[in-house]
Design a protein around this motif. Structure first.
Motif, PDB file in Angstrom:
ATOM      1  N   MET A  84      -1.925 -58.586 -50.110  1.00 14.22           N
ATOM      2  CA  MET A  84      -1.641 -60.079 -49.310  1.00 14.22           C
ATOM      3  C   MET A  84      -2.709 -60.943 -50.261  1.00 14.22           C
ATOM      4  O   MET A  84      -2.344 -62.107 -49.865  1.00 14.22           O
ATOM      5  N   ALA A  85      -3.611 -60.549 -50.791  1.00 12.53           N
ATOM      6  CA  ALA A  85      -4.410 -61.581 -51.358  1.00 12.53           C
ATOM      7  C   ALA A  85      -3.894 -61.665 -53.079  1.00 12.53           C
ATOM      8  O   ALA A  85      -3.617 -60.545 -53.615  1.00 12.53           O
ATOM      9  N   LEU A 100      -5.335 -65.963 -50.436  1.00 15.88           N
ATOM     10  CA  LEU A 100      -4.020 -65.168 -50.175  1.00 15.88           C
ATOM     11  C   LEU A 100      -2.849 -66.062 -50.293  1.00 15.88           C
ATOM     12  O   LEU A 100      -2.968 -67.049 -51.037  1.00 15.88           O
ATOM     13  N   ARG A 101      -1.628 -65.229 -50.731  1.00 19.14           N
ATOM     14  CA  ARG A 101      -0.311 -65.612 -50.985  1.00 19.14           C
ATOM     15  C   ARG A 101       0.164 -66.631 -50.071  1.00 19.14           C
ATOM     16  O   ARG A 101       0.378 -66.400 -48.803  1.00 19.14           O
ATOM     17  N   LYS A 102       0.398 -67.762 -50.366  1.00 18.76           N
ATOM     18  CA  LYS A 102       1.038 -68.935 -49.477  1.00 18.76           C
ATOM     19  C   LYS A 102       2.428 -68.542 -49.011  1.00 18.76           C
ATOM     20  O   LYS A 102       2.768 -69.043 -47.941  1.00 18.76           O
ATOM     21  N   GLY A 103       3.218 -67.711 -49.796  1.00 14.52           N
ATOM     22  CA  GLY A 103       4.472 -67.541 -49.363  1.00 14.52           C
ATOM     23  C   GLY A 103       4.594 -66.111 -48.435  1.00 14.52           C
ATOM     24  O   GLY A 103       5.719 -65.664 -48.113  1.00 14.52           O
ATOM     25  N   ALA A 104       3.567 -65.432 -48.239  1.00 14.09           N
ATOM     26  CA  ALA A 104       3.637 -64.347 -47.618  1.00 14.09           C
ATOM     27  C   ALA A 104       3.941 -64.543 -45.923  1.00 14.09           C
ATOM     28  O   ALA A 104       3.420 -65.463 -45.313  1.00 14.09           O
ATOM     29  N   LYS A 105       4.651 -63.596 -45.370  1.00 13.28           N
ATOM     30  CA  LYS A 105       5.488 -63.782 -44.125  1.00 13.28           C
ATOM     31  C   LYS A 105       5.239 -62.641 -43.370  1.00 13.28           C
ATOM     32  O   LYS A 105       5.194 -61.509 -43.748  1.00 13.28           O
ATOM     33  N   TRP A 235       6.861 -60.719 -49.036  1.00 16.77           N
ATOM     34  CA  TRP A 235       6.740 -61.483 -50.309  1.00 16.77           C
ATOM     35  C   TRP A 235       7.089 -60.908 -51.710  1.00 16.77           C
ATOM     36  O   TRP A 235       7.500 -61.554 -52.413  1.00 16.77           O
ATOM     37  N   GLY A 236       7.318 -59.472 -51.540  1.00  9.54           N
ATOM     38  CA  GLY A 236       7.745 -58.894 -52.829  1.00  9.54           C
ATOM     39  C   GLY A 236       9.150 -58.366 -52.667  1.00  9.54           C
ATOM     40  O   GLY A 236       9.482 -57.280 -53.416  1.00  9.54           O
ATOM     41  N   ASN A 237       9.751 -58.729 -51.900  1.00  3.17           N
ATOM     42  CA  ASN A 237      11.096 -58.121 -51.532  1.00  3.17           C
ATOM     43  C   ASN A 237      12.160 -58.240 -52.598  1.00  3.17           C
ATOM     44  O   ASN A 237      12.942 -57.114 -52.898  1.00  3.17           O
TER      45      ASN A 237
END
Length: 541
Positions: A84-85, A100-105, A235-237
């Motif tokens: 996540m970071a 952190l990743r700004k696109g993580a959901k 995020w890594g889908n």
């Protein structure tokens, strides 16, 4: 670089970097993927919980690494990489800032924020919650965390702060150079606050759970299977290949092997010890052995007779023929162990105890002398109950050790096996004389093993209380150089040999059956972490 050297490489240098490459399911050129991207993984037992803050064993960890993701994860070689970071930095190994990743959901579409990590840590540290992993959180040395867990400080005093939505900062009470790696532990994974508020203790169930990992929880049929489906919002889908993962619990390695043979299981968590050589010869493309940062050991209940006497503990330990167990029973390359921290742990080599160099005849003779000094002999034979969790391998080892103790010491050993959940309760409550257990490193540093035996650690299965040992470990954690820290670790190992609260038996080499059509299986991760997002199914020719 040799393979063994590679296993021993320290991760610390990677921990303070600020940019990294991203690990994903890297499909080699020329590989054709199967139309159905579904893998079935055998698990060690039925999971006791899917709440990351309360997970205690490997069965839970395997599933949780697919459902949730902490600040960092690992690549196929065990290197710490972004989760996540996206990056982190520290100037003194006491203040760590994560970006952190700004696109993580989350799987419901909410953004994963720094506030989620603050909430999750406070939840896990809350004495009213009483996390099973409170002992681990104390080891992080996050400011005030021990006082908070012990109910002596407020949750707001914890050294964790959301500087903004995507910047998270931890303040530690002392330098912990391997802190970044520690954040991968399940107890430091984020959980979704609104979901827990809505569903209470039923939040970690299908239909309720909101998670942030590569997969989501679709179905959980207790003692039958857990079904995970790909999380399109991860995020890594775009780099994930598998669409589905099924976990099947097996307390019988033979059952898992048979389900593999019938095509129902793609990866087993183990192999039957008695079948190892046969499987190696007959299924060379599937039989897989990798080093694993775990130590198999027996814990003595030091709080009650007869194992409140170190002479008795030493006599039993000396009489265990470790080479017979590794060469004649497990047969997968496990290494005889006489010290606790794994032989391949990074940056530390323990001085081997004197008895490790004796012949078995010398060990047996000394064991008889110690037992006699403790008041046991033909007229007063040593009697004990040996508890192990259900497993063919555990049973075979227990039977063999009971035979060794009976032959050499005249001991009467009653074997008791329990399924995983009952075993966890007995282990926690101390309802045993001798306990089969094991420990796998949560990060690649000797403290992940040696801190386990400190007096207040709930993971201390032997209930060992030693002020000297605690002081030595405190000295190690306060040390400012690797060399100084290693000296303290070596002294700690010496105290364990002297007091013998546990009997180390072997260091793991993990054997599995992995279907040749499974791609991306990690062969060099000594912590045994298999992330399903890195796997894929190859089309059959």
């Amino acid at each position: 670089m040799t393979q063994i050297t590679k296993w021993k490489v320290s991760l610390i240098a990677a921990m303070v970097a600020t940019s990294f490459s991203v690990c994903s399911a890297e499909v080699p050129t020329g590989i054709t993927l199967a139309d159905s991207q579904h893998i079935v993984r055998g698990n060690d037992a039925e999971v006791a919980t899917l709440d990351p803050a309360n997970a205690e064993g490997l069965p839970e960890m395997h599933v949780l690494r697919d459902l949730f993701e902490g600040l960092v994860i690992q690549d196929k070689d065990g290197n710490v990489i972004p989760g996540m970071a996206r990056s982190w930095d520290t100037n003194d190994n006491k203040t760590f800032t994560f970006h952190l990743r700004k696109g993580a959901k989350w799987s419901n579409g909410d953004s994963v924020t720094a506030q989620d990590f603050v909430y999750s840590l406070k939840r896990a540290a809350n004495p009213d919650f009483a996390s099973a992993n409170g002992w681990y959180l104390k080891l992080t040395k996050i400011k005030n965390i021990e006082a908070v867990i012990n109910g002596k400080a407020s949750l707001d005093s914890l050294g964790v702060t959301a500087l903004d939505d995507y910047t998270l900062q931890y303040e530690l009470e002392s330098q912990v150079p391997y802190f970044v790696a520690m954040t991968a532990h399940s107890s430091m994974m984020p959980v979704h606050q609104e979901t827990i508020k809505t569903y209470g203790d039923k939040w970690a169930r299908p239909g309720n759970m909101v998670s942030n990992g590569a997969f989501t929880l679709k179905e959980w049929v207790v003692n039958e299977r857990i079904e995970l489906t790909r999380n399109a919002l991860y995020w890594g889908n775009s780099d994930t290949v598998l669409d589905r993962v099924t976990y099947i619990p097996f307390e019988s390695q033979t059952a898992a092997m048979n389900r593999y043979a019938s095509g129902e299981v793609d990866i087993t968590s183990d192999v039957p010890a008695s079948m190892a050589e046969k499987l190696k010869n007959e299924l060379p493309d599937a039989y897989t052995v990798v080093p694993l940062l775990c130590t198999y050991y027996y814990a003595f209940n030091t709080t009650k007779a007869p194992f409140n006497d170190p002479k008795v503990r030493k006599a039993v330990s000396y009489s265990i023929m470790r080479d017979v167990i590794t060469d004649g029973i497990t047969q997968v390359g496990n290494l005889p162990a006489y010290t606790f921290a794994h032989q391949y742990v990074a940056g530390f080599q323990a001085t081997q105890p004197e008895y490790s160099h004796w012949t078995q005849q010398q060990r047996d003779q000394r064991a008889k002398e110690l037992l006699a000094q403790a008041g046991y002999g033909p007229d007063n034979p040593l009697s004990m109950k040996l508890l192990y969790n259900t497993s063919e391998s555990n049973k075979a080892i227990a039977v063999a050790i009971a035979s060794m103790l009976g032959k050499n010491l005249g001991a009467k050993v009653e074997l008791e096996n329990q399924e995983w959940k009952s075993y966890l309760v007995s282990r926690r409550e101390g309802s045993f004389d001798v306990l089969r257990t094991s420990w796998c490193g949560d990060y690649n540093e000797a403290s992940t093993f040696l801190t386990l035996m400190t007096s207040e650690n709930s993971g201390n299965r032997a209930f060992y209380q030693s002020e000297n040992y605690d002081k030595v470990i405190d000295g190690a954690l306060a040390a400012t150089s690797d060399a100084e820290r290693a000296k303290h670790y070596d002294r700690a190992e010496g105290l364990l040999t002297e007091d013998m609260p546990i009997a180390p038996i072997y260091y793991y080499m993990q054997a599995r059956l992995v279907r040749p059509s499974v791609g991306g299986f990690p062969m060099n991760n000594v912590e045994g972490r298999i992330y399903s997002k890195d796997l894929y199914v190859i089309a059959e020719n």
